[in-house]
Write an enzyme that holds these catalytic residues in place. Structure first.
Site, PDB file in Angstrom:
ATOM      1  N   SER A 183      44.907 -31.768  34.474  1.00  0.00           N
ATOM      2  CA  SER A 183      45.159 -32.528  33.250  1.00  0.00           C
ATOM      3  C   SER A 183      44.296 -31.990  32.114  1.00  0.00           C
ATOM      4  O   SER A 183      44.421 -30.829  31.743  1.00  0.00           O
ATOM      5  CB  SER A 183      44.898 -34.021  33.504  1.00  0.00           C
ATOM      6  OG  SER A 183      45.237 -34.791  32.370  1.00  0.00           O
ATOM      7  N   THR A 184      43.396 -32.818  31.568  1.00  0.00           N
ATOM      8  CA  THR A 184      42.593 -32.427  30.409  1.00  0.00           C
ATOM      9  C   THR A 184      41.788 -31.159  30.695  1.00  0.00           C
ATOM     10  O   THR A 184      41.079 -31.066  31.687  1.00  0.00           O
ATOM     11  CB  THR A 184      41.625 -33.562  30.033  1.00  0.00           C
ATOM     12  OG1 THR A 184      42.336 -34.792  30.011  1.00  0.00           O
ATOM     13  CG2 THR A 184      41.001 -33.307  28.667  1.00  0.00           C
ATOM     14  N   HIS A 210      49.456 -32.493  33.095  1.00  0.00           N
ATOM     15  CA  HIS A 210      49.759 -33.628  32.228  1.00  0.00           C
ATOM     16  C   HIS A 210      49.894 -33.154  30.783  1.00  0.00           C
ATOM     17  O   HIS A 210      48.894 -32.879  30.124  1.00  0.00           O
ATOM     18  CB  HIS A 210      48.659 -34.693  32.316  1.00  0.00           C
ATOM     19  CG  HIS A 210      48.514 -35.288  33.681  1.00  0.00           C
ATOM     20  ND1 HIS A 210      47.354 -35.886  34.104  1.00  0.00           N
ATOM     21  CD2 HIS A 210      49.382 -35.372  34.720  1.00  0.00           C
ATOM     22  CE1 HIS A 210      47.512 -36.315  35.349  1.00  0.00           C
ATOM     23  NE2 HIS A 210      48.735 -36.013  35.742  1.00  0.00           N
ATOM     24  N   MET A 305      41.185 -36.051  33.319  1.00  0.00           N
ATOM     25  CA  MET A 305      40.770 -37.453  33.308  1.00  0.00           C
ATOM     26  C   MET A 305      41.573 -38.243  34.338  1.00  0.00           C
ATOM     27  O   MET A 305      42.694 -37.894  34.674  1.00  0.00           O
ATOM     28  CB  MET A 305      40.986 -38.062  31.913  1.00  0.00           C
ATOM     29  CG  MET A 305      39.944 -37.647  30.904  1.00  0.00           C
ATOM     30  SD  MET A 305      40.072 -38.575  29.357  1.00  0.00           S
ATOM     31  CE  MET A 305      41.580 -37.879  28.689  1.00  0.00           C
ATOM     32  N   ASP A 308      44.780 -39.347  39.073  1.00  0.00           N
ATOM     33  CA  ASP A 308      46.093 -38.925  39.563  1.00  0.00           C
ATOM     34  C   ASP A 308      45.938 -37.763  40.536  1.00  0.00           C
ATOM     35  O   ASP A 308      45.182 -36.828  40.287  1.00  0.00           O
ATOM     36  CB  ASP A 308      46.980 -38.512  38.383  1.00  0.00           C
ATOM     37  CG  ASP A 308      48.390 -38.149  38.817  1.00  0.00           C
ATOM     38  OD1 ASP A 308      48.934 -38.862  39.684  1.00  0.00           O
ATOM     39  OD2 ASP A 308      48.946 -37.171  38.289  1.00  0.00           O
TER      40      ASP A 308
END
Length: 363
Positions: A183-184, A210, A305, A308
């Protein structure tokens, strides 16, 4: 000291108001200023010293990319959130911004009433703001300049192989598929890691990153230019082929299903609901890998973050997969790898620059 100072930069007054109002609705946020181009923003950064900045890309005088380049030489610059349109050009420029150190991307709402759009923006910004609050007093260096590379000796010491606390059933074979959740900080991490994978890697790789719709197509195009392997944004019905990398399309879910012949495996793209507020979701993908590749898969969890991917990795682990986690020091945000690592299901903890080599060992 617990107040987060924010600067809103956009050449459109409507978006300055939408983003500014969304931030003002959050406790502990002070919007200290706005700017309609990068040149004015740069001046305000030096005087107002914001912790957080939302940044448009296309602006007069100095655009968002040029401003990010100027921040390269600034000590302790603000954490930057790109606010970008959902277009192919917007996606390409946003990826360039992320490679220059922007923290994350926020898609510009393009329809709906102003109050509704403000709520959409606020929902997206809330987890980012929570992250900034948690670390404001942690003396974390938020400079966008990359860290100097560690020596080869130091990198070798950083890899941790450990017997997992969750046992694997039966005898496992070499992995026949790789699943990655990220993600991030992901676009930057993937830009470094994917080109390290060899051209003769004889397994498919499925990635959940993401990102909003459109941006994942730009990410696939960018990685394809840098990688020895073919990288594509996945489409419904794709046959899973060795040596190919499939990226889940933003705003959709991706899983594996059996082909009609019972032998091949195909990609199924669905509009199923978000999981862990994520669409695509790593958990959604990992569950299907656990089901279709028992004892023959590798799960990789990287910077991001939230949590998930953890539940899906547990299922993969219980079905005989090897689990690799990115280490804390090289994560932009040590969220997604944290719980799998602390729970004991991870077999290998590796810095970003060693993840590709660890993947190759499993196949």
């Amino acid at each position: 000291m617990n107040t987060i100072k924010a600067l809103v930069v956009d050449d459109t007054i409507v978006y300055r108001k939408i983003v500014g109002d969304a931030l003002k609705q959050m406790p502990g946020i002070e919007v200290v200023g706005t700017a309609n181009n990068g040149k004015i923003a740069l001046s305000k950064i030096k005087t107002l010293k914001p912790d957080l900045m939302t940044l448009d890309i296309e602006m007069p005088e100095m655009n968002g990319i040029e401003l990010l380049q100027a921040l390269q030489n600034m000590d302790n610059p603000p954490l930057v959130i790109m606010v970008s349109t959902l277009t192919h050009q917007g996606g390409e420029l946003t990826l360039q911004a992320l490679e220059l150190g922007a923290f994350d991307v926020l898609p510009k709402p393009e329809d709906g009433k102003m109050a509704e759009n403000m709520r959409k923006v606020q929902k997206t910004l809330e987890p980012i703001v929570r992250h900034v609050k948690r670390h404001k007093l942690g003396r974390i260096d938020r400079t966008i300049r990359p860290k100097p590379p560690a020596s080869a000796k130091d990198r070798d010491r950083q890899i941790i192989h450990r017997p997992a606390q969750v046992s694997r059933p039966g005898i496992r074979s070499k992995s026949e598929i790789i699943g990655i959740g990220i993600s991030t900080g992901g676009p930057n991490a993937l830009t470094k890691m994917i080109p390290m994978l060899p051209k003769d890697l004889k397994v498919p790789i499925l990635i959940v990153q993401h990102m909003p719709p459109v941006f994942t197509a730009s990410l696939a195009d960018s990685l394809n230019k840098k990688s020895a392997l073919d990288v594509v944004e996945a489409t419904d019905g794709d046959t899973i082929k060795s040596g190919k990398i499939f990226i889940a399309p933003g705003g959709k879910q991706m899983k594996i299903v059996a082909g009609a012949d019972g032998l091949t495996r195909k990609i199924k793209i669905t509009d199923d609901p978000p999981e862990n507020s994520c669409k695509p979701s790593a958990d959604y993908l990992f569950r299907s890998i656990a089901q279709h590749y028992i004892g023959r898969a590798t799960g990789v969890i990287m910077t991001g973050m939230g949590s998930d991917g953890f539940k899906g990795l547990v299922q993969m682990k219980n079905n005989g997969s090897v689990i690799i986690a990115q280490d804390k020091n090289t994560c932009t945000v040590y969220g997604m790898p944290k719980e799998p690592t602390e729970s004991g299901i991870v077999d290998v903890i590796a810095p970003l620059e060693k993840i590709a080599a660890e993947i190759v060992k499993t196949v």
